[in-house]
Scaffold this active site. Sequence first.
Site, PDB file in Angstrom:
ATOM      1  N   CYS A  52       3.183  -4.992   6.711  1.00 33.64           N
ATOM      2  CA  CYS A  52       2.724  -4.787   5.269  1.00 33.64           C
ATOM      3  C   CYS A  52       4.169  -4.127   4.503  1.00 33.64           C
ATOM      4  O   CYS A  52       5.184  -3.768   5.086  1.00 33.64           O
ATOM      5  CB  CYS A  52       1.635  -3.682   5.343  1.00 33.64           C
ATOM      6  N   HIS A  85       0.949  -1.049   0.116  1.00 37.46           N
ATOM      7  CA  HIS A  85      -0.090   0.074   0.010  1.00 37.46           C
ATOM      8  C   HIS A  85       0.916   1.147   0.127  1.00 37.46           C
ATOM      9  O   HIS A  85       2.198   1.403   0.066  1.00 37.46           O
ATOM     10  CB  HIS A  85      -0.915  -0.052   1.259  1.00 37.46           C
TER      11      HIS A  85
END
Length: 439
Positions: free
Chosen positions: A237, A221
């Site tokens: 992440c 992301h």
Amino acid sequence: MCRILEKTILSDILRHLVLLILILVLSGCAPRRILNANPHPFPSSPAEKIERNKFSVDKGDDVIGRLAFLRLERGDTLPDIARHFGLGINQISSANPGADLWVPAAGERILLPMSFILPDHPRTGIVINLASMRLFQFKENGKSVSVHTYPVGIGSAERPTPRGQMHVSRKMFRPTWYVPASIAEDHRKKGDPLPAKVPPGPDNPLGEYALYLDEPTYLIHGTNKPASIGLNATNGCIRLYPEDVKKLYDETPVDTPVNIMRQAYLTGQRNGVIYLEAHGSSGDSDAIELKTIYAKLRAMEKKSAHRIDWKKVENVLAEGKGIPVAVSRFQQKSGTGAERVIELRHPGRLYGRPEIPELKMDAWYVLAAEMGDKTDAERAAAIINHQGPPIPARVLPKGNRYRVIAGPFENLGTAELAVRRLKTDLEMEGILIEPPSKR
């Protein structure tokens, strides 16, 4: 409860504001607001004739990009230079160990490590090397392979990024962040409670684009903290610069394979020259990793027209700067050798560099710090400016000391939020400065 500072600091701010307005009037300029959500287009200046992210690799070659030198200008920070040229903080700081990250010297010549050895993995889909903190996206292009590469932020030691073969299960523009219980508990302990979910917007740490992996709770992301790219700063992440994740999002279909690995030592060839890239000192590595890399180099040497300089190999492994270094020996006048390091002209405007709004008469401010050394104060202001979302800050002199002032803020609520963030993120005890109209 936040403290409100005495009038003396406010008068200093107003004095600087009056001086600024006078300068603008005398020069025929009207004051204008500088800060906005996206002040510059994506980097495309023709002055920097070097590719940042997109490369074509002939089959048999493993090295992409070029090394370059750049002379810094006043006000530059290494995080801003890194972002403009498609690098992470880890790469630019490792390549320039003597440079001040936040207040480098004007005129200092730094190395931009914009060359990379591709991971030892089939060139398909997305490959992420945690050791180099770079993402590689491969696409077949006839006799060559197209490679897009971007710097990334990865998981911390406490919450590491998982390794293994995965795939993109879905994509989302302007995603909502559903706060995991473990992260919510961490923030609660720090006195910074989070809501159960964070909608799209500047406070959302996922940024504008998200690619969800089939490994539950893990994503690729964007971010609202660009200065964290190249750091172990996520909860597992993979985080990219906002401008990079948009490209990746647009070019990556659902079901694209994603392989996450850690290869601290990389070898490869370009134009028959053998290169070695090491991330971290060999003193921090286990014997198996070193044995494997030496075996690879010996195998490559047998097939090469050039012998390997084993002393240079030892130096590269010991330094661990993460830069591809040619370790082949060359005969004089052989006409072969490593790629030449090029010199780049400073782009002038750096993409994503924080721009500080002008001082305002009727606004709130926060005294973030007071220091006796100007460079220390400038460093503190630069760090505050690179928080995400941004907190504007500047240095104002007061006698023989220097004050780091954050603001302007439109109202008490935003000023109090800045005080809380300074405390939570940087352990700074900010003091509110109220506008004259509130007295």
